[in-house]
Write an enzyme that holds these catalytic residues in place. Structure first.
Site, PDB file in Angstrom:
ATOM      1  CD  GLU A 472      -3.161   0.681   2.152  1.00 52.76           C
ATOM      2  OE1 GLU A 472      -4.073   1.499   2.268  1.00 52.76           O
ATOM      3  OE2 GLU A 472      -3.091  -0.361   2.835  1.00 52.76           O
ATOM      4  CD  GLU A 734      -4.479  -0.607   9.124  1.00 53.26           C
ATOM      5  OE1 GLU A 734      -5.157  -0.216   8.168  1.00 53.26           O
ATOM      6  OE2 GLU A 734      -3.694  -1.599   9.056  1.00 53.26           O
TER       7      GLU A 734
END
Length: 870
Positions: A472, A734
């Site tokens: 990502e 996260e």
């Protein structure tokens, strides 16, 4: 003694190349406490010798107390211009600083027409997969040692440049990431010291990088099919003559030992294919191919000088432990989750393939855990050329990894001993100055702040990425928006975000919609609440922190387009449903996306009105001020009930309504109480996601509940900031439960252990707990507001910030019967102090009793002491 120091251009220290015809200058003042600048005078010339009679700018004496954000007022600058400048100031007593030391900067190539080079590429690779990195070279002869030589260079992809066998510069991953279809950054270097009389050789290695390497979704060739080089070396001789060495048909190319190099997948290097001397004169390149000409530089997308410092090798970390979880498996633990790569020195055996595997975490059995990298292979390979008794060194060229742990395979079967392996982790990120510090009396909170800072370092690599490890590593706008204020405390990010905001403006649709990722490689998430609002909030935050109107001026049309889009696509000023919402929220009740979007809509209109006023756009300012009021009224009508409470009773709904001042005073009081009740009912724990968490503690302080904010900060049970600290985190995760000792790893599909967003709490830690705040109407720290909200549980706080005007600091400490607060503000600033309500029996400042709890002071240092009754 009055002095001017730290002269800067575009808020960058040192000598820099710039791409502006009208740059911004700044300086700091040192002197006695209370010193304020009353006048300044700037002298600028094209050579040091001309400063006595400056040919570029003599501002004359300007009455102003500003020493930051001074727009260039001299002659319009041209390409290839060296500028030397000095400043002197007078204070309020008539004292003169005298001229400062000489500072300098240089304009690069300001227009595509300045380029005479052609793009060139190696025609020999299969673009459908990672391929060997191309090497380029050319020899040339100089008639004498140059008086000065400047290299302007870029790539579609990544480059490493060489001249006469020496590396040019200390930058990595240059030119960086932009939408290569719209603009391409280039870098400028003074290479005079690398050239010699007679024969010279220039070379470059290119990597796929973001241009044609793998990006999210295993997609290649997003911007083009192969890397290309653009090289322009401009040489000046003492006799006044000049010449250029440019990329073109007389260059040769081949592939070499870098068999593949990809940002996600890692690098494959075969040392047996090395070409000693390839970047030096008299190398036999008879078997090399001719480089293929692409378009001329003048016809390419806009070529712009890189406006922020590139990625560099920042530090090296030695391993803290070597683990042996299974037979023949060895893992090096560097003690810190980082972004970067490894550098190894060892005795290798010819023909043996050594592999290097990276991970952020370990499995319960001690083996490497990297399933959360998803499709990113994140593995480097090195084939040794031998002999076995010779030490070799290897560090990858065009890849980086997110990791704490490194597993090395290959030495087990090649007679290499563990003790003969010397390996370090190389920390790499954009080379940004560290400006903030925070320390308190609770060790776990200090670890939290360290994790926040490391999360920023690891993700501020060319763009503000969400994570540095998996497939990502993208510039999610929501993450950047919620963290921008914290980022600007920890580091000097002014030029970093100036560059990224340019990327955002180029990605913005014509109708004003803003994407969720910048640079934008997806076609989804347009106009998402909180994500798209980065278009307004980030430039405003940068202006607040650095006082530079240029960012506002550059972004104003984009800001306006986004707010207009919000209005046009709303229903009765209520925003529609958009993607993401309060991402990763733990609340049993969903905070509606229209509530989130409408809250940001009102705040955006308010910011845009103030921005327009600053830029002297009076009609716009009035229009958006009225719009902000209308949206606020619409918010109250739609989302507040007749009892004054929000209809949707979530922590995030309360946070946004309170933080953005969307309620009446009565509603504010009721919903402040509601927020506290929701937290208490949840066991003194948060339930917010990406949108609510950044302002949760700030909203509590704003409503008069700092004790509850501290309860959340110091909470150690899941979910909380200290929960991950207790699980051994060295960066921000996260998810609140990315890993637990009890339950193991979270959802592998989306489980980064290096995601900075939740670290936005540091803004509250430094401004409310620490007490260093900015005045919205006098940006850049020209007026510093000290307003600490102390809590005995933290024992003490030491907090400092290097502002554009100098260093501000705030330190407080509790004893049994007193609270002592030491504050300091730099010259040329004004100080506002608001004392906390601690029920003190006596208050002194610098030893003298004071009665007022709100003070307007001169800059300087103060010690305030509150004595409590027995």
């Amino acid at each position: 003694m009055l002095n001017t120091v730290d002269l800067r251009v575009n808020n960058l220290p040192g000598y820099n190349w710039i791409g502006d015809e009208f740059p911004v200058l700044s300086w700091k003042i040192s002197g006695d406490p209370g010193t304020m600048q009353q006048y300044y005078r700037i002298l600028a010339a094209s050579s040091i010798n001309l400063l006595k009679t400056p040919d570029l700018w003599n501002s004359g004496w300007v009455k102003s107390d500003c020493s930051s954000g001074i727009r260039w007022g001299g002659v319009k600058l041209r390409s290839r211009q060296q500028i030397f400048w000095q400043v002197e100031v007078r204070d309020q007593y008539g004292n003169n600083s005298g001229l400062s030391e000489i500072s300098g900067f240089e304009t690069a190539l300001l227009h595509n027409s300045d380029w005479k080079a052609h793009w060139i590429f190696f025609d020999g690779n299969n673009p459908s997969t990672s391929a060997p990195c191309p090497y380029f070279r050319r020899e040339f002869e100089l008639k004498s040692i140059p008086e000065r030589a400047v290299l302007y260079i870029t790539a579609r992809g990544l480059f490493e440049a060489k001249i006469n066998g020496k590396r040019v510069g200390n930058d990595h991953f240059v030119p960086g990431w932009t939408d290569f279809r719209k603009q391409i950054q280039f870098v400028s270097y003074d290479v005079t010291h690398l050239l010699k009389n007679g024969k010279n050789a220039a070379g470059a290695i290119l990597g796929d990088g973001w241009y044609c390497g793998y990006l999210s979704g295993r997609v290649r060739n997003t911007y083009g099919n192969h890397p290309e080089l653009l090289f322009q070396l401009e040489i000046k001789y003492a006799d006044g003559s000049s010449e250029m060495i440019v990329s073109g048909k007389d260059w040769k190319c081949t592939s070499g030992p870098i068999l593949a190099s990809d940002i996600y997948d890692g690098e494959q290097y075969d040392a047996r294919l090395e070409m000693p001397g390839w970047d030096s004169v008299d190398f036999d390149d008879s078997k090399w191919k001719k480089a293929v000409l692409s378009e001329s530089a003048s016809k390419s997308p806009a070529l712009v000088q890189k406006c922020c410092h590139p990625v560099r090798r920042i530090m090296e970390l030695k391993p803290v432990n070597i683990l042996n979880p299974q037979k023949d498996i060895y893992i090096w633990d560097f003690g810190q989750n980082i972004s970067g790569r490894m550098k190894i020195r060892f005795k290798g055996q010819r023909g043996v393939l050594y592999s290097f595997h990276f991970g952020e975490m370990l499995n319960p059995d001690g083996t490497l855990y990297n399933l959360n990298y998803r499709s990113a292979k994140s593995t480097d390979y090195y084939t040794c050329s031998g002999p076995v008794d010779k030490f070799v060194e290897y560090e990858p060229f065009f890849t980086f990894h997110g990791f704490r742990y490194l597993q090395i395979n290959g030495f087990q079967y090649s007679n290499v001993k563990i003790e003969d392996i010397d390996v370090v982790a190389v920390v790499m990120h954009s080379d940004l100055e560290v400006t903030g510090s925070f320390e308190c009396g609770v060790k776990k909170v200090n670890q939290l702040y360290s994790n926040i800072c490391w999360g920023q370092r690891d993700n501020f690599l060319e763009i503000p990425t969400d994570c540095p490890q998996r497939d990502e590593r993208l510039g999610w706008t929501g993450d950047a928006e919620v963290f921008a204020a914290t980022a600007a405390f920890n580091m000097n990010v002014n030029s970093f975000f100036r560059k990224w905001l340019r990327d955002l403006r180029e990605a913005q649709r014509k109708d004003g919609a803003v994407p969720c990722i910048v640079p934008n490689i997806f076609n989804t998430g347009w106009g998402a609440a909180a994500w798209a609002d980065a278009a307004v909030r980030v430039p405003w935050i940068m202006y607040q922190r650095y006082g530079d109107r240029v960012i506002l001026a550059e972004s104003f049309d984009s800001m306006k387009k986004w707010v207009d889009y919000q209005k046009e696509s709303s229903n009765g000023l209520i925003r529609p449903e958009t993607a993401y919402g309060d991402w990763l929220s733990l609340s049993a009740i969903k905070t509606p996306s229209p509530l989130i979007g409408t809250a940001f809509f009102a705040e955006n209109a308010r910011i845009l009105s103030k921005t327009a006023a600053i830029l002297k756009k009076k009609s716009d300012s009035a229009y958006y001020a009225e719009l902000a009021g209308e949206v606020k009224n619409a918010f109250q009508k739609e989302f507040a009930g007749s009892d004054g409470l929000l209809k949707v009773k979530t922590q995030t709904a309360c946070v946004l309504a309170l933080q953005f001042d969307l309620l009446t005073s009565e509603q504010r009081n009721k919903n402040g109480e509601l927020l506290v009740r929701l937290i208490r009912e949840n066991g003194n724990r948060l339930s917010t996601g990406f949108v609510g968490t950044p302002w949760l503690t700030s909203a509590l302080s704003k409503c008069g509940y700092p004790e509850t904010a501290y309860d959340l900060l110091l909470q150690e049970e899941y979910p909380s900031w200290l929960f991950s600290v207790n699980q051994g985190a060295t960066t921000i995760w996260e998810r609140w439960n990315s890993y637990t000792v009890k339950d193991g790893f979270g959802n592998v599909n989306m489980n980064s252990f290096n995601h900075y967003s939740y670290g936005a709490v540091a803004e509250w830690m430094t401004s409310c707990a620490g007490g260093i705040r900015f005045d919205e109407d006098t940006p850049g720290g020209r007026v510093l507001c000290f307003a600490a909200e102390p809590d005995r549980r933290l024992k003490y706080i030491k907090c400092s910030l290097e502002t554009p005007y100098g260093k501000a600091s705030s330190e407080w400490k509790f004893t049994l019967r007193s609270w002592t607060w030491k504050i300091s503000a730099p010259c040329n600033t004004c100080v506002k102090v608001k004392l906390p309500d601690l029920n003190a029996e006596k208050i002194t400042m610098n030893g003298k009793v004071i009665d007022s709890k709100e003070l307007d002071l001169e800059n300087g240092s103060y010690e305030i002491k509150m004595i409590f009754a027995r």
